[in-house]
Write a protein that holds these residues in place. Structure first.
Motif, mmCIF file in Angstrom:
data_model
loop_
_atom_site.group_PDB
_atom_site.id
_atom_site.type_symbol
_atom_site.label_atom_id
_atom_site.label_comp_id
_atom_site.label_asym_id
_atom_site.label_seq_id
_atom_site.Cartn_x
_atom_site.Cartn_y
_atom_site.Cartn_z
ATOM 1 N N ALA A 1 73.543 -29.878 108.731
ATOM 2 C CA ALA A 1 72.291 -30.553 109.080
ATOM 3 C C ALA A 1 71.484 -29.722 110.078
ATOM 4 O O ALA A 1 70.256 -29.580 109.945
ATOM 5 C CB ALA A 1 72.588 -31.929 109.660
ATOM 6 N N ASP A 2 72.163 -29.158 111.067
ATOM 7 C CA ASP A 2 71.470 -28.340 112.069
ATOM 8 C C ASP A 2 70.815 -27.120 111.429
ATOM 9 O O ASP A 2 69.680 -26.759 111.762
ATOM 10 C CB ASP A 2 72.457 -27.890 113.154
ATOM 11 C CG ASP A 2 72.776 -29.005 114.147
ATOM 12 O OD1 ASP A 2 72.192 -30.093 114.034
ATOM 13 O OD2 ASP A 2 73.636 -28.776 115.029
ATOM 14 N N GLN A 3 71.530 -26.479 110.497
ATOM 15 C CA GLN A 3 70.954 -25.282 109.871
ATOM 16 C C GLN A 3 69.814 -25.645 108.931
ATOM 17 O O GLN A 3 68.832 -24.902 108.828
ATOM 18 C CB GLN A 3 72.048 -24.494 109.157
ATOM 19 C CG GLN A 3 73.013 -23.830 110.125
ATOM 20 C CD GLN A 3 73.828 -22.717 109.492
ATOM 21 O OE1 GLN A 3 73.340 -21.967 108.651
ATOM 22 N NE2 GLN A 3 75.086 -22.616 109.892
ATOM 23 N N ILE A 4 69.912 -26.771 108.222
ATOM 24 C CA ILE A 4 68.789 -27.216 107.404
ATOM 25 C C ILE A 4 67.571 -27.461 108.285
ATOM 26 O O ILE A 4 66.427 -27.164 107.919
ATOM 27 C CB ILE A 4 69.164 -28.496 106.620
ATOM 28 C CG1 ILE A 4 70.219 -28.173 105.552
ATOM 29 C CG2 ILE A 4 67.927 -29.116 105.959
ATOM 30 C CD1 ILE A 4 70.792 -29.397 104.861
ATOM 31 N N ALA A 5 67.805 -27.985 109.486
ATOM 32 C CA ALA A 5 66.716 -28.271 110.430
ATOM 33 C C ALA A 5 66.109 -27.007 111.028
ATOM 34 O O ALA A 5 65.053 -27.068 111.663
ATOM 35 C CB ALA A 5 67.227 -29.177 111.544
ATOM 36 N N GLY A 6 66.770 -25.866 110.844
ATOM 37 C CA GLY A 6 66.215 -24.612 111.332
ATOM 38 C C GLY A 6 66.978 -23.970 112.473
ATOM 39 O O GLY A 6 66.593 -22.898 112.963
ATOM 40 N N TYR A 7 68.053 -24.617 112.915
ATOM 41 C CA TYR A 7 68.877 -24.006 113.953
ATOM 42 C C TYR A 7 69.809 -22.972 113.340
ATOM 43 O O TYR A 7 70.091 -22.995 112.138
ATOM 44 C CB TYR A 7 69.685 -25.080 114.683
ATOM 45 C CG TYR A 7 68.831 -26.097 115.393
ATOM 46 C CD1 TYR A 7 68.188 -25.782 116.594
ATOM 47 C CD2 TYR A 7 68.637 -27.364 114.853
ATOM 48 C CE1 TYR A 7 67.394 -26.720 117.248
ATOM 49 C CE2 TYR A 7 67.838 -28.302 115.492
ATOM 50 C CZ TYR A 7 67.221 -27.970 116.682
ATOM 51 O OH TYR A 7 66.423 -28.891 117.321
ATOM 52 N N GLY A 8 70.321 -22.086 114.173
ATOM 53 C CA GLY A 8 71.192 -21.036 113.685
ATOM 54 C C GLY A 8 72.629 -21.503 113.510
ATOM 55 O O GLY A 8 72.965 -22.654 113.794
#
Length: 410
Positions: free
Chosen positions: A330-337
């Protein structure tokens, strides 16, 4: 796959009365080659279904084409070893360029619906997208006839022929029949996994009854064909189990060397006092929020402080690795690394495209005949080991850059 249990009981005397009252029983309608013992069980179960509000018409429709048990269901139920592969293997197969990229694409495609669902249920859209990815690869498995099967037949097989899962099978079969009785889906489209997990977000029947939503307003709670219904149903499960809107699932942290830490949940402020800090260097936004330390790959791998929402995700699937994978994806989909600290992987990791190339080259050289899907399962590992043995390499089965380089050199 979310799970809620219900209790179903037998009423054999009523089954006998029902069978005598009908001029042509279900068993009598089946061809001679049908499993006679199974058909007798089906006929006896009809009374149990009636006691649970299932009409005879719905029951007969549900079992119209169910002549015998599904042997593949029993195979899958019997062969379920615990996941013993290294932790990085689990996450590499679920969090990669492909799953993140498709998640972002789905975020754009379904934005109007995600806006509505997020507002109505208070659940982060990226968590819902990650669950969709984890459960059905954004709906792709629903197109796979080798995975999807008749839910009534699968659950009846477990109820009749699997002693360990008989109660589960009976309870879920009753729930599946209630779904048919409601008219949300017909028997020809009531498909799911071997254990009855259904639709884009893979709900077992009892969980469907507890949480299913008609988000698109067409009068049907259709998690098989309506993405809005499926995502809203997942959001409803999380909300009803205590999801804290606007808050994260947890934080990657850095641990001070040589220090022991208490078990259980304490405030983030206390963790900070113990020298546990966020891996990205930022402060904890809520010092009074409680969190629990998790070390999925030991002290040498990434460390995490898990907040309430992590444990809410576990109500969907009660496994730490599952909930962590949902959070990280979820974090990576949101744009976090990705995580600041990598897993203890004893080789150089391949990208998703390189993993597909590895599978293609193994196929070209006669080692692999599986799907080119960029996911390393047991058949891929067996093919890698066979190639390594042939070349005199250590046969560890790892999908490494070194193996791909060797294959490219052939």
């Amino acid at each position: 796959m979310p799970a809620i249990r219900r209790t179903a009981t037998r009423f054999l005397s009523l089954a006998l009365a029902a069978s005598l009252a009908m001029p042509m029983t279900l068993a009598a309608q089946q061809p001679a080659h049908a499993d006679a013992g199974f058909q007798r069980w089906v006929q006896s179960f009809k009374a149990t279904a009636a006691k649970n509000g299932i009409s005879g018409r719905t029951f007969d429709r549900a079992f119209r084409n169910v002549r015998d048990i599904d042997p593949e269901v029993l195979e899958k139920a019997t062969y379920q070893p615990e996941f013993t592969a290294p932790v990085w293997d689990y996450f590499d197969n679920r969090i990669n360029e492909h799953s993140v990229g498709v998640g972002r694409q789905m975020a754009r495609q379904w934005k109007p619906w995600l806006d509505r669902i997020e507002k109505a249920y208070g659940v982060d859209r990226n968590i819902l997208l990650a669950i969709w990815s984890m459960e059905s690869n954004y709906g792709e498995i629903l197109k796979n006839d080798k995975v999807m099967r008749n839910v009534v037949r699968s659950l009846a097989t477990l109820a009749y022929a699997d002693k360990r899962r008989a109660k589960f099978g009976r309870d879920q079969l009753i729930a599946a029949l209630k779904i048919l009785e409601s008219g949300d889906i017909d028997e020809s489209h009531l498909s799911g996994s071997w254990a009855g997990a259904m639709g884009h977000t893979q709900f077992i029947p009892s969980s469907y009854l507890a949480y299913a939503q008609d988000a698109d307003g067409n009068g049907k709670r259709d998690i098989w064909n309506s993405v809005p219904d499926a995502l809203a149903t997942a959001a409803n499960l999380l909300r009803k189990n205590g999801w804290q809107s606007g808050q994260t699932w947890g934080y990657e942290v850095t641990l001070p060397e040589g220090r022991k830490f208490p078990g259980g949940s304490i405030s983030l402020g206390k963790w900070d006092e113990l020298g546990v800090t966020r891996a990205n260097g930022k402060p904890f936004p809520r010092g009074n929020q409680n969190a629990e330390l998790k070390l999925p790959d030991g002290r040498g791998g990434p460390a995490f402080l898990m907040t309430k929402n992590f444990f809410v995700i576990k109500r969907y699937n009660n496994a730490d690795k599952y909930a962590l994978a949902v959070g990280l994806l979820a974090d990576q989909i949101a744009g976090y690394g990705p995580t600041v600290k990598d897993w203890n992987r004893p080789f150089t990791r391949l990208s998703f495209e390189e993993t597909q190339e590895l599978q293609k080259r193994l196929t070209m050289n006669g080692y692999y005949d599986g799907k080119i899907d960029g996911k390393i399962g047991e058949s891929s590992r067996a093919a890698i080991r066979a190639f390594q043995e042939r070349r005199g390499l250590e046969a560890d089965g790892h999908p490494s850059k070194e193996v791909l380089t060797t294959l490219r050199g052939r």
